[in-house]
Design a protein around this motif. Structure first.
Motif, PDB file in Angstrom:
ATOM      1  N   ARG A  38       0.680  -1.414   0.004  1.00 12.86           N
ATOM      2  CA  ARG A  38      -0.196   0.209   0.017  1.00 12.86           C
ATOM      3  C   ARG A  38       0.789   1.410  -0.032  1.00 12.86           C
ATOM      4  O   ARG A  38       0.534   2.443  -0.655  1.00 12.86           O
ATOM      5  N   LEU A  39       2.054   1.292   0.772  1.00 14.64           N
ATOM      6  CA  LEU A  39       2.816   2.385   0.864  1.00 14.64           C
ATOM      7  C   LEU A  39       3.699   2.516  -0.603  1.00 14.64           C
ATOM      8  O   LEU A  39       3.978   3.798  -0.847  1.00 14.64           O
ATOM      9  N   THR A  40       3.893   1.621  -1.227  1.00 13.47           N
ATOM     10  CA  THR A  40       4.642   1.827  -2.739  1.00 13.47           C
ATOM     11  C   THR A  40       3.895   1.967  -3.824  1.00 13.47           C
ATOM     12  O   THR A  40       4.222   2.186  -5.001  1.00 13.47           O
ATOM     13  N   LEU A  41       2.441   1.458  -3.881  1.00 10.08           N
ATOM     14  CA  LEU A  41       1.489   1.479  -4.919  1.00 10.08           C
ATOM     15  C   LEU A  41       1.668   2.932  -5.641  1.00 10.08           C
ATOM     16  O   LEU A  41       1.945   2.723  -6.830  1.00 10.08           O
ATOM     17  N   TRP A  42       1.258   4.021  -5.149  1.00 11.44           N
ATOM     18  CA  TRP A  42       1.002   5.172  -5.843  1.00 11.44           C
ATOM     19  C   TRP A  42       2.279   5.862  -6.055  1.00 11.44           C
ATOM     20  O   TRP A  42       2.273   6.399  -7.434  1.00 11.44           O
ATOM     21  N   PRO A  43       3.450   5.911  -5.529  1.00  9.75           N
ATOM     22  CA  PRO A  43       4.630   6.261  -5.967  1.00  9.75           C
ATOM     23  C   PRO A  43       4.939   5.525  -7.265  1.00  9.75           C
ATOM     24  O   PRO A  43       5.534   6.129  -8.314  1.00  9.75           O
ATOM     25  N   THR A  44       4.779   4.161  -7.216  1.00 10.88           N
ATOM     26  CA  THR A  44       5.296   3.407  -8.418  1.00 10.88           C
ATOM     27  C   THR A  44       4.099   3.714  -9.540  1.00 10.88           C
ATOM     28  O   THR A  44       4.783   4.011 -10.618  1.00 10.88           O
ATOM     29  N   PHE A  47       5.747   7.083 -10.922  1.00 16.47           N
ATOM     30  CA  PHE A  47       6.841   6.750 -11.474  1.00 16.47           C
ATOM     31  C   PHE A  47       6.595   6.429 -12.940  1.00 16.47           C
ATOM     32  O   PHE A  47       7.314   6.975 -13.876  1.00 16.47           O
ATOM     33  N   ASN A  48       5.832   5.420 -13.028  1.00 15.00           N
ATOM     34  CA  ASN A  48       5.707   4.771 -14.331  1.00 15.00           C
ATOM     35  C   ASN A  48       5.044   5.818 -15.413  1.00 15.00           C
ATOM     36  O   ASN A  48       5.019   5.909 -16.566  1.00 15.00           O
ATOM     37  N   GLY A  49       4.080   6.620 -14.923  1.00 11.98           N
ATOM     38  CA  GLY A  49       3.205   7.478 -15.567  1.00 11.98           C
ATOM     39  C   GLY A  49       4.309   8.604 -16.104  1.00 11.98           C
ATOM     40  O   GLY A  49       4.228   8.971 -17.413  1.00 11.98           O
ATOM     41  N   ILE A  50       5.001   9.121 -15.345  1.00  8.28           N
ATOM     42  CA  ILE A  50       6.262   9.935 -15.802  1.00  8.28           C
ATOM     43  C   ILE A  50       6.974   9.332 -16.803  1.00  8.28           C
ATOM     44  O   ILE A  50       7.336   9.923 -18.004  1.00  8.28           O
ATOM     45  N   ARG A  51       7.522   8.230 -16.651  1.00  6.80           N
ATOM     46  CA  ARG A  51       8.207   7.297 -17.624  1.00  6.80           C
ATOM     47  C   ARG A  51       7.446   7.389 -18.815  1.00  6.80           C
ATOM     48  O   ARG A  51       8.235   7.338 -20.105  1.00  6.80           O
ATOM     49  N   ASP A  52       6.047   7.100 -19.002  1.00  4.86           N
ATOM     50  CA  ASP A  52       5.364   7.337 -20.183  1.00  4.86           C
ATOM     51  C   ASP A  52       5.335   8.479 -20.757  1.00  4.86           C
ATOM     52  O   ASP A  52       5.504   8.926 -21.919  1.00  4.86           O
ATOM     53  N   LEU A  53       5.148   9.593 -19.959  1.00  6.99           N
ATOM     54  CA  LEU A  53       5.147  10.981 -20.431  1.00  6.99           C
ATOM     55  C   LEU A  53       6.373  11.211 -21.166  1.00  6.99           C
ATOM     56  O   LEU A  53       6.104  12.139 -22.157  1.00  6.99           O
ATOM     57  N   ILE A  54       7.307  10.821 -20.884  1.00  8.94           N
ATOM     58  CA  ILE A  54       8.914  11.547 -21.393  1.00  8.94           C
ATOM     59  C   ILE A  54       9.227  10.417 -22.369  1.00  8.94           C
ATOM     60  O   ILE A  54      10.390  10.675 -23.029  1.00  8.94           O
ATOM     61  N   GLY A  70      -1.153  -3.268 -18.566  1.00 13.01           N
ATOM     62  CA  GLY A  70      -0.303  -1.968 -18.334  1.00 13.01           C
ATOM     63  C   GLY A  70      -0.390  -1.786 -16.734  1.00 13.01           C
ATOM     64  O   GLY A  70      -1.123  -2.545 -15.992  1.00 13.01           O
ATOM     65  N   GLY A  71      -0.240  -0.603 -16.483  1.00 12.52           N
ATOM     66  CA  GLY A  71      -0.265  -0.025 -15.125  1.00 12.52           C
ATOM     67  C   GLY A  71      -1.808   0.060 -14.602  1.00 12.52           C
ATOM     68  O   GLY A  71      -2.713  -0.034 -15.319  1.00 12.52           O
ATOM     69  N   ALA A  72      -1.654   0.636 -13.328  1.00 10.09           N
ATOM     70  CA  ALA A  72      -3.137   0.906 -12.733  1.00 10.09           C
ATOM     71  C   ALA A  72      -3.758   1.979 -13.451  1.00 10.09           C
ATOM     72  O   ALA A  72      -3.091   3.111 -13.401  1.00 10.09           O
ATOM     73  N   PRO A  73      -5.096   1.657 -14.030  1.00  9.50           N
ATOM     74  CA  PRO A  73      -5.534   2.782 -14.687  1.00  9.50           C
ATOM     75  C   PRO A  73      -6.324   4.023 -13.764  1.00  9.50           C
ATOM     76  O   PRO A  73      -6.921   3.480 -12.941  1.00  9.50           O
ATOM     77  N   TRP A  74      -6.443   5.252 -14.090  1.00 10.54           N
ATOM     78  CA  TRP A  74      -7.178   6.226 -13.247  1.00 10.54           C
ATOM     79  C   TRP A  74      -8.331   6.436 -14.422  1.00 10.54           C
ATOM     80  O   TRP A  74      -8.334   5.887 -15.578  1.00 10.54           O
ATOM     81  N   ASP A  75      -9.373   7.220 -13.943  1.00 14.04           N
ATOM     82  CA  ASP A  75     -10.632   7.310 -14.628  1.00 14.04           C
ATOM     83  C   ASP A  75     -10.477   7.772 -15.941  1.00 14.04           C
ATOM     84  O   ASP A  75     -10.926   7.140 -16.992  1.00 14.04           O
ATOM     85  N   SER A  76      -9.564   8.826 -16.418  1.00 14.18           N
ATOM     86  CA  SER A  76      -9.334   9.172 -17.799  1.00 14.18           C
ATOM     87  C   SER A  76      -8.747   8.136 -18.545  1.00 14.18           C
ATOM     88  O   SER A  76      -9.168   7.857 -19.875  1.00 14.18           O
TER      89      SER A  76
END
Length: 111
Positions: A38-44, A47-54, A70-76
């Motif tokens: 639970r502590l590492t889920l959202w930072p991970t 991190f992976n979202g930023i790697r996708d953006l760049i 893929g990774g954990a999806p958010w609504d959008s």
């Protein structure tokens, strides 16, 4: 400020995990694993979202028509994936995050 925030969250998470362990009868050592996850889920996810953006790594890949991994999806992102790839079913391998359940329900996606 921030130096107190992390230990406080850790203590709250582990206390909550201990209570859940007592109710669920988890195996020995399960509380630590549960808390760390639970502590590492959202930072991970961030991190992976930023790697996708760049452009360093994709957050999602279509491995077969209509099959996306893929990774954990958010609504959008869930909304986009459902429409773009005609997603009908989701297999969630992450107990810590159930996914955008409301979006799934709106589009009649089975989880």
């Amino acid at each position: 400020g921030m130096m107190l925030f992390v230990p406080l969250i850790l203590c709250i998470t582990l206390a909550y995990a201990f209570i859940k362990k007592q109710k669920a009868g988890l195996r020995k050592g399960g509380v630590a694993t549960w808390g760390v996850a639970r502590l590492t889920l959202w930072p991970t996810v961030a991190f992976n979202g930023i790697r996708d953006l760049i452009g360093e790594r994709k957050y999602y890949d279509e491995v077969y028509p209509g099959v996306v991994v893929g990774g954990a999806p958010w609504d959008s992102i869930a909304e986009t994936l459902i429409k773009r790839h005609n997603i009908k079913t989701v297999v969630n391998c992450c107990e810590e995050y159930k996914g955008p359940v409301k979006v799934y329900q709106e589009h009649k996606v089975c989880q």
